[in-house]
Design a protein around this motif. Structure first.
Motif, PDB file in Angstrom:
ATOM      1  N   ARG A  56       0.856  -1.185   0.000  1.00  0.00           N
ATOM      2  CA  ARG A  56       0.000   0.000   0.000  1.00  0.00           C
ATOM      3  C   ARG A  56       0.890   1.232   0.000  1.00  0.00           C
ATOM      4  N   ALA A  57       0.328   2.358  -0.415  1.00  0.00           N
ATOM      5  CA  ALA A  57       1.106   3.595  -0.486  1.00  0.00           C
ATOM      6  C   ALA A  57       1.652   3.976   0.886  1.00  0.00           C
ATOM      7  N   ALA A  58       0.934   3.648   1.966  1.00  0.00           N
ATOM      8  CA  ALA A  58       1.397   3.984   3.316  1.00  0.00           C
ATOM      9  C   ALA A  58       2.635   3.178   3.693  1.00  0.00           C
ATOM     10  N   ASP A  59       2.807   1.992   3.075  1.00  0.00           N
ATOM     11  CA  ASP A  59       3.951   1.136   3.385  1.00  0.00           C
ATOM     12  C   ASP A  59       5.235   1.578   2.685  1.00  0.00           C
ATOM     13  N   LEU A  60       5.125   2.386   1.646  1.00  0.00           N
ATOM     14  CA  LEU A  60       6.298   2.778   0.866  1.00  0.00           C
ATOM     15  C   LEU A  60       6.913   4.056   1.412  1.00  0.00           C
ATOM     16  N   ASP A  61       8.204   4.051   1.544  1.00  0.00           N
ATOM     17  CA  ASP A  61       8.925   5.246   1.933  1.00  0.00           C
ATOM     18  C   ASP A  61       9.149   6.066   0.668  1.00  0.00           C
ATOM     19  N   PRO A  62       8.736   7.331   0.647  1.00  0.00           N
ATOM     20  CA  PRO A  62       8.864   8.118  -0.590  1.00  0.00           C
ATOM     21  C   PRO A  62      10.311   8.299  -1.058  1.00  0.00           C
ATOM     22  N   MET A  63      11.279   8.192  -0.167  1.00  0.00           N
ATOM     23  CA  MET A  63      12.677   8.358  -0.568  1.00  0.00           C
ATOM     24  C   MET A  63      13.261   7.083  -1.177  1.00  0.00           C
ATOM     25  N   PHE A  64      12.695   5.908  -0.828  1.00  0.00           N
ATOM     26  CA  PHE A  64      13.280   4.653  -1.276  1.00  0.00           C
ATOM     27  C   PHE A  64      12.385   3.891  -2.250  1.00  0.00           C
ATOM     28  N   GLY A  65      11.186   4.373  -2.492  1.00  0.00           N
ATOM     29  CA  GLY A  65      10.283   3.717  -3.431  1.00  0.00           C
ATOM     30  C   GLY A  65      10.624   4.093  -4.860  1.00  0.00           C
ATOM     31  N   PRO A  66       9.833   3.667  -5.806  1.00  0.00           N
ATOM     32  CA  PRO A  66      10.057   4.035  -7.207  1.00  0.00           C
ATOM     33  C   PRO A  66       9.992   5.556  -7.388  1.00  0.00           C
ATOM     34  N   GLN A  67      10.927   6.088  -8.169  1.00  0.00           N
ATOM     35  CA  GLN A  67      11.003   7.530  -8.394  1.00  0.00           C
ATOM     36  C   GLN A  67      10.649   7.857  -9.840  1.00  0.00           C
ATOM     37  N   ALA A  68       9.805   8.857 -10.028  1.00  0.00           N
ATOM     38  CA  ALA A  68       9.443   9.305 -11.371  1.00  0.00           C
ATOM     39  C   ALA A  68      10.677   9.909 -12.043  1.00  0.00           C
ATOM     40  N   THR A  69      10.764   9.725 -13.357  1.00  0.00           N
ATOM     41  CA  THR A  69      11.896  10.221 -14.130  1.00  0.00           C
ATOM     42  C   THR A  69      11.389  11.167 -15.208  1.00  0.00           C
ATOM     43  N   GLN A  70      12.072  12.281 -15.387  1.00  0.00           N
ATOM     44  CA  GLN A  70      11.680  13.245 -16.418  1.00  0.00           C
ATOM     45  C   GLN A  70      12.080  12.720 -17.792  1.00  0.00           C
ATOM     46  N   ARG A  71      11.429  13.249 -18.822  1.00  0.00           N
ATOM     47  CA  ARG A  71      11.647  12.794 -20.199  1.00  0.00           C
ATOM     48  C   ARG A  71      13.090  12.996 -20.651  1.00  0.00           C
ATOM     49  N   ALA A  72      13.733  14.056 -20.205  1.00  0.00           N
ATOM     50  CA  ALA A  72      15.106  14.341 -20.629  1.00  0.00           C
ATOM     51  C   ALA A  72      16.082  13.241 -20.194  1.00  0.00           C
ATOM     52  N   ALA A  73      15.773  12.530 -19.128  1.00  0.00           N
ATOM     53  CA  ALA A  73      16.654  11.484 -18.616  1.00  0.00           C
ATOM     54  C   ALA A  73      16.307  10.098 -19.149  1.00  0.00           C
ATOM     55  N   LEU A  74      15.313  10.014 -20.037  1.00  0.00           N
ATOM     56  CA  LEU A  74      14.857   8.720 -20.559  1.00  0.00           C
ATOM     57  C   LEU A  74      15.323   8.532 -21.999  1.00  0.00           C
ATOM     58  N   PRO A  75      15.507   7.279 -22.431  1.00  0.00           N
ATOM     59  CA  PRO A  75      15.900   7.034 -23.823  1.00  0.00           C
ATOM     60  C   PRO A  75      14.724   7.235 -24.772  1.00  0.00           C
ATOM     61  N   ASP A  76      15.020   7.251 -26.060  1.00  0.00           N
ATOM     62  CA  ASP A  76      13.983   7.361 -27.086  1.00  0.00           C
ATOM     63  C   ASP A  76      13.051   6.151 -26.972  1.00  0.00           C
ATOM     64  N   PRO A  77      11.729   6.359 -26.864  1.00  0.00           N
ATOM     65  CA  PRO A  77      10.826   5.225 -26.619  1.00  0.00           C
ATOM     66  C   PRO A  77      10.579   4.330 -27.837  1.00  0.00           C
ATOM     67  N   GLU A  78      10.730   4.827 -29.063  1.00  0.00           N
ATOM     68  CA  GLU A  78      10.335   4.031 -30.230  1.00  0.00           C
ATOM     69  C   GLU A  78      11.164   2.762 -30.428  1.00  0.00           C
ATOM     70  N   PRO A  79      12.497   2.809 -30.482  1.00  0.00           N
ATOM     71  CA  PRO A  79      13.242   1.552 -30.659  1.00  0.00           C
ATOM     72  C   PRO A  79      13.076   0.614 -29.459  1.00  0.00           C
ATOM     73  N   TRP A  80      12.934   1.204 -28.291  1.00  0.00           N
ATOM     74  CA  TRP A  80      12.721   0.414 -27.087  1.00  0.00           C
ATOM     75  C   TRP A  80      11.395  -0.336 -27.171  1.00  0.00           C
ATOM     76  N   LEU A  81      10.357   0.353 -27.665  1.00  0.00           N
ATOM     77  CA  LEU A  81       9.034  -0.264 -27.802  1.00  0.00           C
ATOM     78  C   LEU A  81       9.014  -1.372 -28.838  1.00  0.00           C
TER      79      LEU A  81
END
Length: 180
Positions: A56-81
């Motif tokens: 549950r969301a209450a069980d996750l620590d916001p510092m150690f759980g999954p972190q959102a990543t901005q588009r600039a830090a992500l690879p091109d999605p088309e070849p990956w897809l």
């Protein structure tokens, strides 16, 4: 010496002309409602052969759980897809183990792929040729979110896949998948 055994000739009889009576609209609606209720119960009652852990969301620590990543830090999605869509179809046909794509899909998508994998392996059907990705169209409605429509040639048919990806921990993760 024994005498040859002869059986009586086979008599063919005409098939019965009996057929079940037609259902009225009310009976059809009742059967449909029961089928929908049964399918909902089966979806909720599905259990994997291993222990499933719900966080549950209450069980996750916001510092150690999954972190959102901005588009600039992500690879091109088309070849990956292109690669991941073909791998997902291979998993659904039983050619590839679903654990191979577990890192790049959400738990709900992995559960759906795993269910299709189990069914395909039980049937013992093997695809004639590997799935081919024909076209990928990517739309990015928000920062770190991509939605894609993928046209694939699979099982001798041209099919469409709709995928939603979110940037998580520096990589794309598929959070929704529909196969048409």
């Amino acid at each position: 010496m024994s005498l040859p055994a002869y059986s009586a000739p086979l008599r063919l009889r005409p098939a019965s002309g009996w057929g079940p009576p037609a259902l009225d609209e009310q009976a059809v609606d009742l059967l449909y409602d029961e089928a929908v209720a049964l399918s909902r119960d089966q979806r909720r009652g599905y259990s994997q052969p291993t222990l499933r852990v719900h966080l549950r969301a209450a069980d996750l620590d916001p510092m150690f759980g999954p972190q959102a990543t901005q588009r600039a830090a992500l690879p091109d999605p088309e070849p990956w897809l292109r690669q991941l869509a073909a791998a997902m179809l291979e998993c659904m046909t039983g050619v590839r183990a679903p654990s191979q794509i577990a890192r790049w899909v959400s738990p709900l998508v992995l559960e759906r792929v795993n269910r299709r994998n189990v069914i395909a392996r039980r049937r013992g059907a093997h695809p004639i040729s590997p799935p081919r990705v024909r076209k990928v169209h990517v739309c990015e409605p928000d920062d770190g979110v991509a939605e894609a429509s993928v046209v694939v040639h699979h099982h001798g048919r041209v099919r469409a896949m709709a995928l939603r990806m979110v940037g998580v921990d520096g990589r794309w993760m598929i959070t929704a998948m529909e196969l048409g």
